[in-house]
Design an enzyme around this catalytic site. Structure first.
Site, PDB file in Angstrom:
ATOM      1  CB  ALA A   1      -5.232 -15.806  26.730  1.00 25.61           C
ATOM      2  CG  ASN A   2      -1.855 -17.619  24.111  1.00 24.15           C
ATOM      3  OD1 ASN A   2      -1.826 -18.126  25.229  1.00 24.15           O
ATOM      4  ND2 ASN A   2      -2.610 -18.093  23.134  1.00 24.15           N
TER       5      ASN A   2
ATOM      6  CG  ASP B   1      13.068   2.572  13.970  1.00 22.51           C
ATOM      7  OD1 ASP B   1      11.821   2.693  13.934  1.00 22.51           O
ATOM      8  OD2 ASP B   1      13.653   1.904  14.843  1.00 22.51           O
TER       9      ASP B   1
ATOM     10  CG  ASP C   1       9.766   0.985   4.555  1.00 15.24           C
ATOM     11  OD1 ASP C   1       9.947   0.449   5.675  1.00 15.24           O
ATOM     12  OD2 ASP C   1       8.824   0.687   3.799  1.00 15.24           O
TER      13      ASP C   1
ATOM     14  CE1 TYR D   1      -2.385  -3.250  11.949  1.00 14.77           C
ATOM     15  CE2 TYR D   1      -4.693  -3.868  11.755  1.00 14.77           C
ATOM     16  CZ  TYR D   1      -3.553  -3.294  11.224  1.00 14.77           C
ATOM     17  OH  TYR D   1      -3.595  -2.769   9.943  1.00 14.77           O
TER      18      TYR D   1
ATOM     19  CG  ASN E   1      -9.744  -9.434  12.862  1.00 14.99           C
ATOM     20  OD1 ASN E   1     -10.652 -10.255  12.807  1.00 14.99           O
ATOM     21  ND2 ASN E   1      -8.728  -9.466  12.024  1.00 14.99           N
TER      22      ASN E   1
ATOM     23  CG  LEU F   1      -6.056 -16.068  20.561  1.00 17.99           C
ATOM     24  CD1 LEU F   1      -6.473 -17.451  21.060  1.00 17.99           C
ATOM     25  CD2 LEU F   1      -7.261 -15.295  20.053  1.00 17.99           C
TER      26      LEU F   1
ATOM     27  CB  ILE G   1      -0.957  -0.012   1.208  1.00 16.27           C
ATOM     28  CG1 ILE G   1      -1.991  -1.139   1.044  1.00 16.27           C
ATOM     29  CG2 ILE G   1      -1.660   1.325   1.367  1.00 16.27           C
ATOM     30  CD1 ILE G   1      -2.895  -1.343   2.236  1.00 16.27           C
TER      31      ILE G   1
END
Length: 451
Positions: free
Chosen positions: A297-298, A260, A237, A357, A351, A295, A218
């Protein structure tokens, strides 16, 4: 990345099979080409108001075939309906049904655009109900559009009328192939800031833009689109992407800056580069971002913190540097500064496995909303673009079945292209979008999640 199903569905055999089996029928979308007409066919204006007259006048000035009525065998390229004077839900009927009567006479990749006033600025319950009714009707109509057609709205704030440059800019964007993957969305126009370009094919002529994360996907598409529209581009970049970054910069005759963006002095280094090479900076596109899915939890601190650092904290830090700089806020500039940030539909609807994210991208939406007043004081704008499923190297790595479901989970039944996101960013970065600020505009084909 190729979408072989969409390609097949647009063959003679494919159309027959998908129709007989009741499968999705994604159409080939009409996308922007500099040598193509704005629309191909008549544009019908619905509504009786000063705004509808002004809409017709603007489009006649673009050389379009503007009608108030359509013959029984004619096909329209677009319908623009003005609902700006309605004061009760009962008043919707005549013009909404007039729009409905035209739907079977639309060409492929047609556009329906509604124009109405901001519901939140109406204190009277009936007036607000009527305006929200137009919003709900437009969203639902977008789900009913066929053959690559879209339905979107332009929301006029305060007492703004259709003579504002930002209105014409939004109208042209939504009519054009630039908005191919934008549907069920609303562009708010709230001020008379901005200016219409002398040449619509190069609306960014004389502007200098910086695009972060420009080496691939993109980001590369954004850099190329801004250059096509006339801007000088600084491609930014990380050093590890230096070879790809140089290739993009060379292709667009721009300059490359390996950086960076999480560095404390990233904003200052961009400003220094812009001053040394161009003597000005007009447009900032915050595209760089990362995912570290897990997830919650992890989730560990490294995954969480790195995503927050790149996707939102870096933007906040760089914006402070840009807004403090005279290079970005030049007093002699005829058009104020522009900032466009990449959000995501994950930041709107969430999501699974992307709490980090989604937090970062929802943070971008909040940042844009809160920073808008600072930019408007400088006659500038800040907006965000929230892509849905876009065909990139990242989405190509999604398992086949999951990828196919994600592609079809929108009203256009297909994934978007990096160019679709780039076209929307180029519009929001243009002088013609000067009346729009604080907006998050989804480029998702009306993804069936979120608002």
């Amino acid at each position: 990345m190729r979408d072989t199903y969409t390609e097949f569905a647009n063959t003679g055999l494919g159309r027959k099979l998908t129709t007989s089996l009741g499968l999705p029928q994604p159409a080939k979308l009409r996308r922007y080409r500099p040598d193509a007409p704005l629309v191909e066919g008549p544009v019908v204006v619905v509504g009786e108001s000063a705004t509808s007259d002004r809409i017709a006048e603007v489009m006649l000035g673009w050389g379009l075939d503007v009608r108030r009525h359509l013959g029984p065998r004619e096909k329209a390229a677009a319908v623009v309906a003005a609902f700006d004077t309605i004061s009760s839900p009962a008043q919707l009927s005549a013009d909404v049904l007039a729009v409905g009567g035209l739907l079977k006479q639309l060409r492929s990749s047609a556009r329906v655009i509604t124009v109405f006033r901001d519901p939140q600025q109406a204190e009277d319950p009936g007036v607000r109900a009527a305006r929200k009714g137009v919003e709900g009707m437009t969203r639902s109509l977008a789900h009913e559009m066929r053959a690559g057609g879209t339905a979107n709205g332009i929301v006029l704030q305060n007492d703004l009328d259709a003579a504002a440059p930002g209105f014409a800019g939004a109208l042209r964007f939504l009519l054009s192939g630039r908005s191919a993957f934008v549907s069920g969305q609303f562009i708010s126009v709230g001020s008379v800031n901005g200016a219409l370009p002398e040449d619509w094919s190069t609306p960014l002529q004389g502007q200098v833009a910086v695009v972060t994360g420009a080496a691939r996907g993109i980001g590369a598409a954004i850099a190329k689109t801004l250059r096509r529209d006339g801007a000088e581009v600084i491609a930014v970049d990380i050093p590890a992407a230096g070879e790809h970054l140089a290739a993009v910069a060379n292709e667009i005759s721009g300059t490359a800056l390996q950086l960076d963006i999480t560095a404390e002095d990233a904003g200052e280094r961009i400003l220094t580069h812009a001053e040394q090479h161009y003597g000005r900076l007009d447009i900032v596109v915050h595209n760089a971002g990362i995912t570290r899915d897990k997830l919650l939890a992890n989730m560990d601190a490294s995954r969480w913190d790195s995503v927050i650092a790149v996707n939102i904290e870096s933007q906040l830090r760089m914006n402070r540097a840009f807004l403090a700089s005279e290079l970005f806020n030049r007093a002699e500039a005829t058009v104020g500064p522009r900032i466009v940030s990449l959000a995501s539909t994950s930041g709107i609807a969430g999501n699974r496995g992307q709490t980090n994210y989604a937090a970062s991208k929802s943070g971008v939406i909040g940042m844009v909303s809160a920073t808008s007043a600072q930019l408007q004081a400088r006659h500038g704008t800040i907006n965000a673009v929230a892509p849905g499923f876009i065909e990139t190297e990242m989405t190509a790595k999604i398992p086949l079945v999951t990828r196919e479901v994600a592609r079809r989970l929108n009203s256009l039944n297909q994934g978007g292209l990096p160019e679709d996101v780039a076209e929307t960013i180029a519009f929001l970065a243009s002088p013609a979008a000067g009346g729009t600020s604080g907006l998050t505009l989804r480029v998702c084909g009306q993804n069936l999640v979120g608002a």
